[in-house]
Design a protein around this motif. Structure first.
Motif, short mmCIF file in Angstrom:
data_model
loop_
_atom_site.label_atom_id
_atom_site.label_comp_id
_atom_site.label_asym_id
_atom_site.label_seq_id
_atom_site.Cartn_x
_atom_site.Cartn_y
_atom_site.Cartn_z
N ARG A 64 19.84 160.03 94.87
CA ARG A 64 18.42 159.93 95.20
C ARG A 64 17.61 160.26 93.95
NH1 ARG A 64 16.65 159.50 100.29
NH2 ARG A 64 18.16 159.68 101.95
N PRO A 118 14.06 157.65 97.49
CA PRO A 118 15.17 156.92 98.10
C PRO A 118 16.44 156.97 97.24
CG PRO A 118 13.70 155.39 97.01
CD PRO A 118 13.06 156.75 96.91
N VAL A 119 17.53 156.49 97.84
CA VAL A 119 18.76 156.32 97.07
C VAL A 119 18.48 155.25 96.02
CG1 VAL A 119 21.18 155.60 97.18
CG2 VAL A 119 20.20 157.00 99.02
#
Length: 146
Positions: A64, A118-119
């Motif tokens: 992340r 986010p990833v």
């Protein structure tokens, strides 16, 4: 020893002219000082919040993206952080966003927090930036009065 009437008349005119000259010289000076004096030491001075991203990295364990946000000002804020693959995206591109709350910022200090995004794809370098800074309480709220 009497004073003549004409001497009293001239003294009156002299006092009037000196008073008028003093007003012409010192009134604009007094107005200038009054107008440009700034806030008194007892008044609270509003400080605009300044938010910036001081670090943008990809966490190796979770993949992340993590942004370190620093806020200076006074009060509590919610900072919206954007995560993109480039600083200037193309038209119609949507960026991932995260909110981070930074409570109790005092004047003259900087508070930091991390926003987790986010990833992130493995071969891409992230860009992190501040999209918005919103106060969550009025400046000076919660302080004792008196």
């Amino acid at each position: 020893m009497g004073v003549s009437t004409s001497a009293l008349k001239w003294q009156g005119w002299l006092v009037g002219l000196v008073t008028l000259a003093g007003l012409l010289v010192f009134a604009p000076l007094g107005l200038y000082v009054w107008a440009s004096g700034g806030p008194s030491p007892h008044e609270a001075v509003e400080v605009e919040p300044q938010a910036r991203v001081t670090a943008c990295r990809v966490d190796p364990a979770s993949r992340r993206v993590v942004a370190t946000v620093e806020v200076t000002g006074r009060g509590s804020y919610v900072v919206t952080v954007e995560f993109r693959d480039r600083e200037h995206p193309g038209p119609g591109t949507r960026a991932a966003q995260a909110l981070v709350k930074i409570p109790g910022v005092l004047p003259g200090t900087a508070e930091r927090a991390e926003a987790v995004g986010p990833v992130w794809p493995a071969a891409t370098i992230p860009w992190c930036g501040v999209a918005a800074t919103t106060p969550t309480e009025p400046t000076g709220a919660g302080e004792p009065t008196g």
